[in-house]
Design a protein around this motif. Structure first.
Motif, PDB file in Angstrom:
ATOM      1  N   LEU A   1       0.842  -1.191   0.000  1.00  0.00           N
ATOM      2  CA  LEU A   1       0.000   0.000   0.000  1.00  0.00           C
ATOM      3  C   LEU A   1       0.883   1.249   0.000  1.00  0.00           C
ATOM      4  O   LEU A   1       2.045   1.193   0.417  1.00  0.00           O
ATOM      5  CB  LEU A   1      -0.912  -0.002   1.231  1.00  0.00           C
ATOM      6  CG  LEU A   1      -1.914  -1.159   1.305  1.00  0.00           C
ATOM      7  CD1 LEU A   1      -2.568  -1.219   2.689  1.00  0.00           C
ATOM      8  CD2 LEU A   1      -2.981  -0.999   0.227  1.00  0.00           C
ATOM      9  N   PRO A   2       0.344   2.375  -0.462  1.00  0.00           N
ATOM     10  CA  PRO A   2       1.151   3.612  -0.536  1.00  0.00           C
ATOM     11  C   PRO A   2       1.368   4.253   0.824  1.00  0.00           C
ATOM     12  O   PRO A   2       0.975   5.395   1.077  1.00  0.00           O
ATOM     13  CB  PRO A   2       0.318   4.505  -1.461  1.00  0.00           C
ATOM     14  CG  PRO A   2      -1.082   4.058  -1.255  1.00  0.00           C
ATOM     15  CD  PRO A   2      -0.994   2.565  -1.038  1.00  0.00           C
ATOM     16  N   MET A   3       1.985   3.491   1.730  1.00  0.00           N
ATOM     17  CA  MET A   3       2.272   3.996   3.071  1.00  0.00           C
ATOM     18  C   MET A   3       3.527   3.309   3.592  1.00  0.00           C
ATOM     19  O   MET A   3       3.973   2.299   3.060  1.00  0.00           O
ATOM     20  CB  MET A   3       1.112   3.700   4.023  1.00  0.00           C
ATOM     21  CG  MET A   3       0.936   2.212   4.335  1.00  0.00           C
ATOM     22  SD  MET A   3      -0.294   1.850   5.607  1.00  0.00           S
ATOM     23  CE  MET A   3      -1.805   2.059   4.678  1.00  0.00           C
ATOM     24  N   ARG A   4       4.106   3.871   4.633  1.00  0.00           N
ATOM     25  CA  ARG A   4       5.207   3.220   5.358  1.00  0.00           C
ATOM     26  C   ARG A   4       4.638   2.807   6.713  1.00  0.00           C
ATOM     27  O   ARG A   4       4.363   3.661   7.552  1.00  0.00           O
ATOM     28  CB  ARG A   4       6.381   4.176   5.524  1.00  0.00           C
ATOM     29  CG  ARG A   4       7.159   4.432   4.228  1.00  0.00           C
ATOM     30  CD  ARG A   4       8.256   5.456   4.431  1.00  0.00           C
ATOM     31  NE  ARG A   4       7.692   6.783   4.690  1.00  0.00           N
ATOM     32  CZ  ARG A   4       8.295   7.716   5.425  1.00  0.00           C
ATOM     33  NH1 ARG A   4       9.434   7.456   6.010  1.00  0.00           N
ATOM     34  NH2 ARG A   4       7.730   8.891   5.586  1.00  0.00           N
ATOM     35  N   PHE A   5       4.452   1.517   6.903  1.00  0.00           N
ATOM     36  CA  PHE A   5       3.878   1.060   8.156  1.00  0.00           C
ATOM     37  C   PHE A   5       4.950   1.037   9.235  1.00  0.00           C
ATOM     38  O   PHE A   5       5.922   0.287   9.164  1.00  0.00           O
ATOM     39  CB  PHE A   5       3.255  -0.330   7.996  1.00  0.00           C
ATOM     40  CG  PHE A   5       2.626  -0.838   9.270  1.00  0.00           C
ATOM     41  CD1 PHE A   5       1.657  -0.104   9.922  1.00  0.00           C
ATOM     42  CD2 PHE A   5       3.037  -2.046   9.815  1.00  0.00           C
ATOM     43  CE1 PHE A   5       1.089  -0.552  11.108  1.00  0.00           C
ATOM     44  CE2 PHE A   5       2.477  -2.514  10.998  1.00  0.00           C
ATOM     45  CZ  PHE A   5       1.504  -1.759  11.644  1.00  0.00           C
ATOM     46  N   HIS A   6       4.762   1.867  10.241  1.00  0.00           N
ATOM     47  CA  HIS A   6       5.744   2.025  11.316  1.00  0.00           C
ATOM     48  C   HIS A   6       5.681   0.879  12.319  1.00  0.00           C
ATOM     49  O   HIS A   6       6.688   0.512  12.918  1.00  0.00           O
ATOM     50  CB  HIS A   6       5.480   3.357  12.035  1.00  0.00           C
ATOM     51  CG  HIS A   6       6.331   3.602  13.237  1.00  0.00           C
ATOM     52  ND1 HIS A   6       7.572   4.192  13.158  1.00  0.00           N
ATOM     53  CD2 HIS A   6       6.116   3.336  14.559  1.00  0.00           C
ATOM     54  CE1 HIS A   6       8.082   4.284  14.375  1.00  0.00           C
ATOM     55  NE2 HIS A   6       7.225   3.770  15.242  1.00  0.00           N
ATOM     56  N   GLY A   7       4.494   0.316  12.497  1.00  0.00           N
ATOM     57  CA  GLY A   7       4.280  -0.705  13.514  1.00  0.00           C
ATOM     58  C   GLY A   7       3.390  -0.165  14.617  1.00  0.00           C
ATOM     59  O   GLY A   7       2.535   0.694  14.387  1.00  0.00           O
ATOM     60  N   PHE A   8       3.602  -0.629  15.831  1.00  0.00           N
ATOM     61  CA  PHE A   8       2.791  -0.184  16.958  1.00  0.00           C
ATOM     62  C   PHE A   8       3.327   1.132  17.523  1.00  0.00           C
ATOM     63  O   PHE A   8       4.547   1.351  17.558  1.00  0.00           O
ATOM     64  CB  PHE A   8       2.785  -1.237  18.067  1.00  0.00           C
ATOM     65  CG  PHE A   8       2.126  -2.529  17.669  1.00  0.00           C
ATOM     66  CD1 PHE A   8       0.959  -2.532  16.920  1.00  0.00           C
ATOM     67  CD2 PHE A   8       2.671  -3.745  18.045  1.00  0.00           C
ATOM     68  CE1 PHE A   8       0.352  -3.712  16.554  1.00  0.00           C
ATOM     69  CE2 PHE A   8       2.066  -4.940  17.691  1.00  0.00           C
ATOM     70  CZ  PHE A   8       0.904  -4.920  16.941  1.00  0.00           C
ATOM     71  N   VAL A   9       2.421   1.989  17.962  1.00  0.00           N
ATOM     72  CA  VAL A   9       2.775   3.208  18.679  1.00  0.00           C
ATOM     73  C   VAL A   9       2.001   3.229  19.988  1.00  0.00           C
ATOM     74  O   VAL A   9       0.935   2.623  20.108  1.00  0.00           O
ATOM     75  CB  VAL A   9       2.479   4.478  17.856  1.00  0.00           C
ATOM     76  CG1 VAL A   9       3.368   4.551  16.634  1.00  0.00           C
ATOM     77  CG2 VAL A   9       1.004   4.536  17.443  1.00  0.00           C
ATOM     78  N   GLU A  10       2.539   3.940  20.967  1.00  0.00           N
ATOM     79  CA  GLU A  10       1.879   4.063  22.259  1.00  0.00           C
ATOM     80  C   GLU A  10       1.231   5.442  22.389  1.00  0.00           C
ATOM     81  O   GLU A  10       1.405   6.302  21.522  1.00  0.00           O
ATOM     82  CB  GLU A  10       2.888   3.821  23.379  1.00  0.00           C
ATOM     83  CG  GLU A  10       3.489   2.418  23.353  1.00  0.00           C
ATOM     84  CD  GLU A  10       4.417   2.167  24.514  1.00  0.00           C
ATOM     85  OE1 GLU A  10       3.926   2.029  25.645  1.00  0.00           O
ATOM     86  OE2 GLU A  10       5.642   2.111  24.288  1.00  0.00           O
ATOM     87  N   GLY A  11       0.516   5.634  23.505  1.00  0.00           N
ATOM     88  CA  GLY A  11      -0.234   6.867  23.686  1.00  0.00           C
ATOM     89  C   GLY A  11       0.601   8.125  23.600  1.00  0.00           C
ATOM     90  O   GLY A  11       0.169   9.133  23.010  1.00  0.00           O
ATOM     91  N   ASP A  12       1.817   8.096  24.154  1.00  0.00           N
ATOM     92  CA  ASP A  12       2.645   9.303  24.120  1.00  0.00           C
ATOM     93  C   ASP A  12       3.188   9.595  22.730  1.00  0.00           C
ATOM     94  O   ASP A  12       3.637  10.710  22.444  1.00  0.00           O
ATOM     95  CB  ASP A  12       3.776   9.220  25.142  1.00  0.00           C
ATOM     96  CG  ASP A  12       4.717   8.044  24.898  1.00  0.00           C
ATOM     97  OD1 ASP A  12       4.308   7.084  24.205  1.00  0.00           O
ATOM     98  OD2 ASP A  12       5.850   8.078  25.403  1.00  0.00           O
ATOM     99  N   ASP A  13       3.164   8.597  21.832  1.00  0.00           N
ATOM    100  CA  ASP A  13       3.627   8.827  20.462  1.00  0.00           C
ATOM    101  C   ASP A  13       2.683   9.742  19.686  1.00  0.00           C
ATOM    102  O   ASP A  13       3.088  10.350  18.694  1.00  0.00           O
ATOM    103  CB  ASP A  13       3.749   7.492  19.711  1.00  0.00           C
ATOM    104  CG  ASP A  13       4.957   6.688  20.161  1.00  0.00           C
ATOM    105  OD1 ASP A  13       6.062   7.251  20.131  1.00  0.00           O
ATOM    106  OD2 ASP A  13       4.791   5.523  20.542  1.00  0.00           O
ATOM    107  N   ILE A  14       1.421   9.827  20.120  1.00  0.00           N
ATOM    108  CA  ILE A  14       0.475  10.702  19.414  1.00  0.00           C
ATOM    109  C   ILE A  14       0.953  12.140  19.492  1.00  0.00           C
ATOM    110  O   ILE A  14       1.097  12.826  18.469  1.00  0.00           O
ATOM    111  CB  ILE A  14      -0.946  10.573  19.989  1.00  0.00           C
ATOM    112  CG1 ILE A  14      -1.438   9.127  19.929  1.00  0.00           C
ATOM    113  CG2 ILE A  14      -1.909  11.485  19.219  1.00  0.00           C
ATOM    114  CD1 ILE A  14      -2.810   8.922  20.536  1.00  0.00           C
ATOM    115  N   SER A  15       1.221  12.624  20.712  1.00  0.00           N
ATOM    116  CA  SER A  15       1.650  14.018  20.875  1.00  0.00           C
ATOM    117  C   SER A  15       3.075  14.245  20.378  1.00  0.00           C
ATOM    118  O   SER A  15       3.426  15.352  19.981  1.00  0.00           O
ATOM    119  CB  SER A  15       1.536  14.446  22.333  1.00  0.00           C
ATOM    120  OG  SER A  15       2.289  13.588  23.173  1.00  0.00           O
ATOM    121  N   LYS A  16       3.903  13.194  20.364  1.00  0.00           N
ATOM    122  CA  LYS A  16       5.253  13.328  19.808  1.00  0.00           C
ATOM    123  C   LYS A  16       5.223  13.530  18.298  1.00  0.00           C
ATOM    124  O   LYS A  16       6.153  14.099  17.717  1.00  0.00           O
ATOM    125  CB  LYS A  16       6.078  12.079  20.118  1.00  0.00           C
ATOM    126  CG  LYS A  16       6.508  11.925  21.558  1.00  0.00           C
ATOM    127  CD  LYS A  16       7.281  10.617  21.712  1.00  0.00           C
ATOM    128  CE  LYS A  16       7.653  10.325  23.145  1.00  0.00           C
ATOM    129  NZ  LYS A  16       8.333   9.008  23.266  1.00  0.00           N
TER     130      LYS A  16
END
Length: 359
Positions: A208-223
């Motif tokens: 798909l036309p994306m780079r799948f990073h994997g799992f992120v945690e809650g603090d990664d949203i604001s980062k």
């Protein structure tokens, strides 16, 4: 290009009705002078407000209806009472008929979702829609979805959310291959529900036309770790409300600290510019406007309690996505994922062997 765009507005939606809707349209019309509005609602209530905003009046048409969806109506009640007659229904229907290219409402979220699904229907290859919004981050903005439209999606539906989110990111951020992460309780492959782990493997395997990073945690949203954060509507809505409450708490703490002594007041005067910049960054009105993804039409949900400045931001979202031909991009990417599945794509939960291979 905004020339020729018409945005349908639910004039009676939200806590403050026409005052916020028309006031927001007035602000938006400065940013988008070529955009026209068709406003649905009680003309007796809207006309006096519109007369106070001649700039909006010059580019707007009022369609009268006395029926409005209440903020506390259940979706089933709203469908019974407001079907084909309410300001919310008529605004969405204007998108279906081509009278407008997008609709904006600050009304009842559940009712808006129910009406939008009935009127516009979901896209091919989409089982459930998602509510996506811009989220301010340390490095700019990210897109987070779902924020409350779908509770308990399965793995396929989470992948569909990811596909729709990356298409949205490509349009809004101008990225060729946005980074996408699945919100989880940890970054390790063994953590999370089976649905989340299965969705992760499907995203790794699908081209798909994306780079799948994997799992992120809650603090990664604001980062701002990734461009698109994908989660279910239950978790996403809690995260959103928690973030909004935290911002309000920080603002109250700052105000109290600035009033605590003569020296702190003097410090505030010396740093007014910095505090103003911080206030603007934390202002939820600047990122107001969540888009329903997965429908055959564009519908933007504004926060019900916002003011004209916040409502103008929701109109900005509607104008941006309508100008960018977002729906065609989503359909194309969903078809690519469907082809991957039909060709024998992954459909079973992640096994221990595959987890070991990934790590």
């Amino acid at each position: 290009m905004t020339r020729g765009l018409t945005i349908a507005l639910d004039g009676m939606g939200g806590d403050h009705g026409p005052a916020t809707v028309i006031g927001g349209a007035d602000i938006a019309s400065v940013r988008h002078p070529d955009v026209r509005f068709v406003i649905f609602g009680d003309e007796a209530k809207m006309r006096p407000v519109l007369n106070d905003h001649p700039r909006v009046a010059a580019v707007s048409e009022i369609v009268h209806t006395e029926v409005a969806v209440a903020m506390d109506d259940k979706p089933s009640q709203a469908l019974r009472r407001g079907r084909k007659t309410s300001s919310m229904w008529l605004a969405i229907d204007a998108v279906k008929t081509g009278r407008a290219q997008a609709a904006v409402s600050a009304g009842n979220t559940g009712a808006l979702m129910a009406m939008a699904k009935v009127i516009l229907k979901t896209m091919p290859h989409v089982e459930r829609p998602a509510l996506a919004a811009m989220w301010p981050t340390a490095r700019g903005e990210s897109i987070v979805l779902d924020l409350g439209a779908t509770i308990g999606p399965d793995a396929r539906q989470l992948v569909q959310f990811a596909v729709m989110g990356e298409a949205y990111a490509r349009v809004i951020f101008g990225l060729e291959r946005p980074t996408v992460g699945l919100l989880n309780i940890g970054e390790e492959e063994v953590k999370g529900t089976e649905q989340v782990k299965e969705a992760a493997q499907m995203l790794r395997e699908a081209k798909l036309p994306m780079r799948f990073h994997g799992f992120v945690e809650g603090d990664d949203i604001s980062k701002g770790t990734v461009d698109v954060v994908v989660t279910d509507g239950y978790t996403g809505n809690i995260a959103l409300k928690t973030a909004e409450g935290t911002v309000r708490l920080i603002v109250e703490f700052l105000r109290a600290a600035m009033r605590s002594s003569i020296l702190s007041r003097l410090g505030y005067l010396l740093a007014q510019g910095a505090f103003k910049a911080l206030s603007n960054k934390l202002d939820p009105r600047t990122s107001n406007g969540a888009l329903f993804l997965g429908l055959n039409g564009l519908v933007v949900k504004s926060h019900g309690g916002t003011d004209p400045l916040g409502y103008a931001a929701a109109i900005d979202v509607a104008v941006d996505v309508a100008s960018a031909d977002l729906l065609k991009k989503i359909v194309s990417d969903l078809e690519a994922f469907s082809a991957f599945e039909q060709a024998g794509g992954h459909s079973n939960p992640v096994s221990e062997e595959s987890e070991a291979a990934i790590s």
